[in-house]
Write an enzyme that holds these catalytic residues in place. Sequence first.
Site, PDB file in Angstrom:
ATOM      1  N   LYS A   9       0.836  -1.200   0.000  1.00  0.00           N
ATOM      2  CA  LYS A   9       0.000   0.000   0.000  1.00  0.00           C
ATOM      3  C   LYS A   9       0.881   1.265   0.000  1.00  0.00           C
ATOM      4  O   LYS A   9       2.095   1.182   0.182  1.00  0.00           O
ATOM      5  CB  LYS A   9      -0.939  -0.059   1.214  1.00  0.00           C
ATOM      6  CG  LYS A   9      -1.945  -1.233   1.137  1.00  0.00           C
ATOM      7  CD  LYS A   9      -2.832  -1.290   2.374  1.00  0.00           C
ATOM      8  CE  LYS A   9      -3.864  -2.408   2.256  1.00  0.00           C
ATOM      9  NZ  LYS A   9      -4.722  -2.481   3.485  1.00  0.00           N
ATOM     10  N   TYR A  49     -12.361  -2.636  -3.112  1.00  0.00           N
ATOM     11  CA  TYR A  49     -12.955  -2.722  -1.785  1.00  0.00           C
ATOM     12  C   TYR A  49     -14.482  -2.637  -1.825  1.00  0.00           C
ATOM     13  O   TYR A  49     -15.098  -2.106  -0.898  1.00  0.00           O
ATOM     14  CB  TYR A  49     -12.371  -1.626  -0.889  1.00  0.00           C
ATOM     15  CG  TYR A  49     -10.934  -1.888  -0.460  1.00  0.00           C
ATOM     16  CD1 TYR A  49     -10.605  -3.032   0.276  1.00  0.00           C
ATOM     17  CD2 TYR A  49      -9.909  -1.000  -0.775  1.00  0.00           C
ATOM     18  CE1 TYR A  49      -9.296  -3.282   0.672  1.00  0.00           C
ATOM     19  CE2 TYR A  49      -8.595  -1.248  -0.365  1.00  0.00           C
ATOM     20  CZ  TYR A  49      -8.293  -2.389   0.353  1.00  0.00           C
ATOM     21  OH  TYR A  49      -6.999  -2.627   0.759  1.00  0.00           O
ATOM     22  N   ASN A 112      -1.850  -0.194   7.361  1.00  0.00           N
ATOM     23  CA  ASN A 112      -1.381  -1.562   7.615  1.00  0.00           C
ATOM     24  C   ASN A 112      -0.542  -2.153   6.480  1.00  0.00           C
ATOM     25  O   ASN A 112      -0.365  -3.365   6.384  1.00  0.00           O
ATOM     26  CB  ASN A 112      -2.530  -2.477   8.047  1.00  0.00           C
ATOM     27  CG  ASN A 112      -3.573  -2.680   6.971  1.00  0.00           C
ATOM     28  OD1 ASN A 112      -3.457  -2.128   5.870  1.00  0.00           O
ATOM     29  ND2 ASN A 112      -4.586  -3.474   7.265  1.00  0.00           N
ATOM     30  N   HIS A 115      -1.774  -5.609   1.412  1.00  0.00           N
ATOM     31  CA  HIS A 115      -3.033  -6.299   1.138  1.00  0.00           C
ATOM     32  C   HIS A 115      -2.730  -7.700   0.628  1.00  0.00           C
ATOM     33  O   HIS A 115      -1.775  -7.892  -0.117  1.00  0.00           O
ATOM     34  CB  HIS A 115      -3.836  -5.550   0.059  1.00  0.00           C
ATOM     35  CG  HIS A 115      -4.975  -6.378  -0.470  1.00  0.00           C
ATOM     36  ND1 HIS A 115      -6.184  -6.465   0.188  1.00  0.00           N
ATOM     37  CD2 HIS A 115      -5.067  -7.201  -1.536  1.00  0.00           C
ATOM     38  CE1 HIS A 115      -6.980  -7.301  -0.484  1.00  0.00           C
ATOM     39  NE2 HIS A 115      -6.323  -7.757  -1.529  1.00  0.00           N
ATOM     40  N   GLU A 126      -9.466 -10.096  -7.848  1.00  0.00           N
ATOM     41  CA  GLU A 126      -8.549  -8.979  -7.625  1.00  0.00           C
ATOM     42  C   GLU A 126      -7.400  -8.952  -8.641  1.00  0.00           C
ATOM     43  O   GLU A 126      -7.010  -7.882  -9.106  1.00  0.00           O
ATOM     44  CB  GLU A 126      -7.994  -9.035  -6.189  1.00  0.00           C
ATOM     45  CG  GLU A 126      -9.075  -8.751  -5.153  1.00  0.00           C
ATOM     46  CD  GLU A 126      -8.655  -9.066  -3.722  1.00  0.00           C
ATOM     47  OE1 GLU A 126      -7.488  -9.442  -3.493  1.00  0.00           O
ATOM     48  OE2 GLU A 126      -9.509  -8.929  -2.827  1.00  0.00           O
TER      49      GLU A 126
END
Length: 149
Positions: A9, A49, A112, A115, A126
């Site tokens: 990310k 998402y 975080n 992914h 995805e």
Amino acid sequence: MERTYVMIKPDGVQRNLVGEIISRFEKKGFKIVGLKMLQIDRAIAEKHYAEHIGKPFFEGLASYITSGPVVAMVLEGKDVVAAARAMNGATNPANAGPGTVRGDMAIEVGRNVIHGSDSVDSAKREIFIYFTEEELCEYKKVLENWIYE
Ligand code: DAT
Ligand code: MG
């Protein structure tokens, strides 16, 4: 062989963690079959998402994930979906064990770092948000006999 979608990310890119994170998956024995850098726009964020649209954290998540470039990759290997999730650690880094990416490199759920797809079906969905079939490489590695029995 299974495939999964893993993405470093924007915070991972900004914090210079790209090399270390990719290195963990390489050392484990997983094969990189797709790799690129891109900046996610709002439409891709909503697609990726989709299950979280409308939740209280969605707007924060969308602005975070579109805030800078990400590194997108497809990893291939035996049971790689579950293994990559385990290597990433719990969604909230506060609950992620040492030795995991989130346990070692992150503190808050909204930053975080990484992914990973949560199932084989999610992975298929995805992967093709970010890659075309032509962008994925099918190849053999000479070390395979030293990774798989
Ligand atoms: P994961 O990324 O482990 O698959 P998820 O799919 O439930 O977790 O959520 C996607 C991302 O959304 C997650 O990486 C961080 C953010 N997120 C999830 N739950 C959250 C919460 N309760 N508060 C803030 N951000 C959250
Ligand atoms: Mg998820």
